[in-house]
Write a protein that holds these residues in place. Structure first.
Motif, PDB file in Angstrom:
ATOM      1  N   UNK A  93      19.711 -10.578 -28.857  1.00 40.87           N
ATOM      2  CA  UNK A  93      20.539 -12.155 -29.074  1.00 40.87           C
ATOM      3  C   UNK A  93      20.142 -12.576 -27.634  1.00 40.87           C
ATOM      4  N   UNK A  94      20.235 -11.937 -26.626  1.00 41.11           N
ATOM      5  CA  UNK A  94      19.816 -12.404 -25.354  1.00 41.11           C
ATOM      6  C   UNK A  94      18.173 -12.844 -25.375  1.00 41.11           C
ATOM      7  N   UNK A  95      17.447 -12.195 -25.898  1.00 44.06           N
ATOM      8  CA  UNK A  95      15.789 -12.342 -26.057  1.00 44.06           C
ATOM      9  C   UNK A  95      15.863 -13.493 -26.916  1.00 44.06           C
ATOM     10  N   UNK A  96      16.472 -13.686 -28.263  1.00 41.95           N
ATOM     11  CA  UNK A  96      16.293 -14.764 -29.047  1.00 41.95           C
ATOM     12  C   UNK A  96      16.850 -16.116 -28.526  1.00 41.95           C
ATOM     13  N   UNK A  97      17.940 -15.981 -27.715  1.00 39.56           N
ATOM     14  CA  UNK A  97      18.719 -17.269 -27.029  1.00 39.56           C
ATOM     15  C   UNK A  97      17.442 -17.843 -25.924  1.00 39.56           C
ATOM     16  N   UNK A  98      17.051 -16.779 -25.320  1.00 38.95           N
ATOM     17  CA  UNK A  98      16.003 -17.202 -24.228  1.00 38.95           C
ATOM     18  C   UNK A  98      14.799 -17.968 -24.818  1.00 38.95           C
ATOM     19  N   UNK A  99      14.352 -17.551 -25.843  1.00 30.95           N
ATOM     20  CA  UNK A  99      13.212 -17.814 -26.612  1.00 30.95           C
ATOM     21  C   UNK A  99      13.330 -19.274 -27.211  1.00 30.95           C
ATOM     22  N   UNK A 100      14.769 -19.485 -27.683  1.00 30.50           N
ATOM     23  CA  UNK A 100      14.927 -20.503 -28.412  1.00 30.50           C
ATOM     24  C   UNK A 100      15.124 -21.640 -27.627  1.00 30.50           C
ATOM     25  N   UNK A 158      22.764  -2.326 -22.752  1.00 36.51           N
ATOM     26  CA  UNK A 158      21.735  -2.725 -23.453  1.00 36.51           C
ATOM     27  C   UNK A 158      21.613  -1.978 -25.202  1.00 36.51           C
ATOM     28  N   UNK A 159      22.677  -2.508 -25.739  1.00 35.77           N
ATOM     29  CA  UNK A 159      22.553  -2.394 -26.967  1.00 35.77           C
ATOM     30  C   UNK A 159      21.411  -3.128 -27.862  1.00 35.77           C
ATOM     31  N   UNK A 160      20.813  -2.505 -29.011  1.00 38.79           N
ATOM     32  CA  UNK A 160      19.922  -3.438 -29.659  1.00 38.79           C
ATOM     33  C   UNK A 160      20.249  -4.805 -30.136  1.00 38.79           C
ATOM     34  N   UNK A 161      21.614  -4.879 -30.390  1.00 39.51           N
ATOM     35  CA  UNK A 161      22.049  -6.322 -30.754  1.00 39.51           C
ATOM     36  C   UNK A 161      22.243  -7.087 -29.506  1.00 39.51           C
ATOM     37  N   UNK A 162      22.775  -6.845 -28.430  1.00 37.93           N
ATOM     38  CA  UNK A 162      22.832  -7.678 -26.980  1.00 37.93           C
ATOM     39  C   UNK A 162      21.637  -7.959 -26.686  1.00 37.93           C
ATOM     40  N   UNK A 183      16.715 -14.857 -19.630  1.00 40.32           N
ATOM     41  CA  UNK A 183      15.683 -13.831 -19.919  1.00 40.32           C
ATOM     42  C   UNK A 183      15.921 -12.749 -18.680  1.00 40.32           C
ATOM     43  N   UNK A 184      16.129 -13.224 -17.503  1.00 43.37           N
ATOM     44  CA  UNK A 184      16.541 -12.298 -16.379  1.00 43.37           C
ATOM     45  C   UNK A 184      17.877 -11.538 -16.531  1.00 43.37           C
ATOM     46  N   UNK A 185      18.461 -11.890 -17.618  1.00 42.25           N
ATOM     47  CA  UNK A 185      19.827 -11.135 -17.680  1.00 42.25           C
ATOM     48  C   UNK A 185      19.469  -9.775 -18.678  1.00 42.25           C
ATOM     49  N   UNK A 186      18.274 -10.059 -19.027  1.00 40.04           N
ATOM     50  CA  UNK A 186      17.880  -8.492 -19.826  1.00 40.04           C
ATOM     51  C   UNK A 186      17.886  -7.404 -18.894  1.00 40.04           C
ATOM     52  N   UNK A 187      17.506  -7.588 -17.593  1.00 42.03           N
ATOM     53  CA  UNK A 187      17.292  -6.577 -16.477  1.00 42.03           C
ATOM     54  C   UNK A 187      18.756  -6.069 -16.286  1.00 42.03           C
ATOM     55  N   UNK A 194      29.835 -11.569 -24.490  1.00 45.87           N
ATOM     56  CA  UNK A 194      30.194 -10.399 -25.361  1.00 45.87           C
ATOM     57  C   UNK A 194      29.012  -9.390 -25.041  1.00 45.87           C
ATOM     58  N   UNK A 195      27.838  -9.890 -24.316  1.00 49.08           N
ATOM     59  CA  UNK A 195      26.886  -8.858 -23.728  1.00 49.08           C
ATOM     60  C   UNK A 195      27.167  -8.282 -22.445  1.00 49.08           C
TER      61      UNK A 195
END
Length: 154
Positions: free
Chosen positions: A78-85, A71-75, A56-60, A114-115
């Motif tokens: 994906x990163x947000x969903x992975x962190x929450x999962x 920071x595409x919507x898909x990336x 989730x820190x990778x979002x920054x 890929x992100x």
């Protein structure tokens, strides 16, 4: 090349393997009163929480590096969903399918390459941690099978 089938009854083959098992000096022991895998499940849950924080820190990173070009919507999704999962999976470690779920999350974590490559590197580092956890689990199960745990003889 085919191999001939074993004409013996599968139960006999299992019995022979059980007889060939090398037990510790005190014998096979009994089933431990406390679950020895409980501590390992705690380690797995803690590892998932640490990995979720890192992911989730990778979002920054996605938002800041190269002016937010990654920071595409898909990336981001994906990163947000992975962190929450990963956070959700940390609370499901008692389930019989939890280990398979943990390993599936590790495969998804490797796909974060890929992100951005830095997120993929975090995925590789945690994949190595999970490989070590699997090694520890295999060692613990083998020690239980051979009767080498202290709690099997008290």
């Amino acid at each position: 090349m085919t191999t001939p089938e074993d004409p013996r009854d599968p139960r006999e083959a299992r019995a022979e393997r059980a007889e060939a098992t090398e037990y510790g000096p005190l014998g096979p022991g009994r089933t431990p009163e406390k679950d020895p895998l409980a501590g390992l499940r705690g380690v797995m849950a803690g590892t998932l929480i640490m990995q979720a924080i890192s992911v989730l820190l990778g979002l920054t990173v996605l938002a800041r590096v190269d002016g937010g070009a990654h920071a595409t919507p898909g990336a981001m999704g994906f990163v947000t969903a992975l962190g929450v999962a990963m956070v959700a999976m940390a609370f499901l470690q008692k389930r019989p399918w939890a280990l398979r779920g943990n390993l599936a999350l590790q495969v998804l974590a490797l796909l974060t390459f890929f992100a951005h490559w830095s997120l993929g590197l975090v995925g590789v580092l945690f994949a190595l941690v999970w490989a070590y956890i699997l090694h520890l689990r295999k060692n613990l199960l083998e020690r239980m099978r051979r009767g080498l745990l202290t709690t099997q003889h008290t």
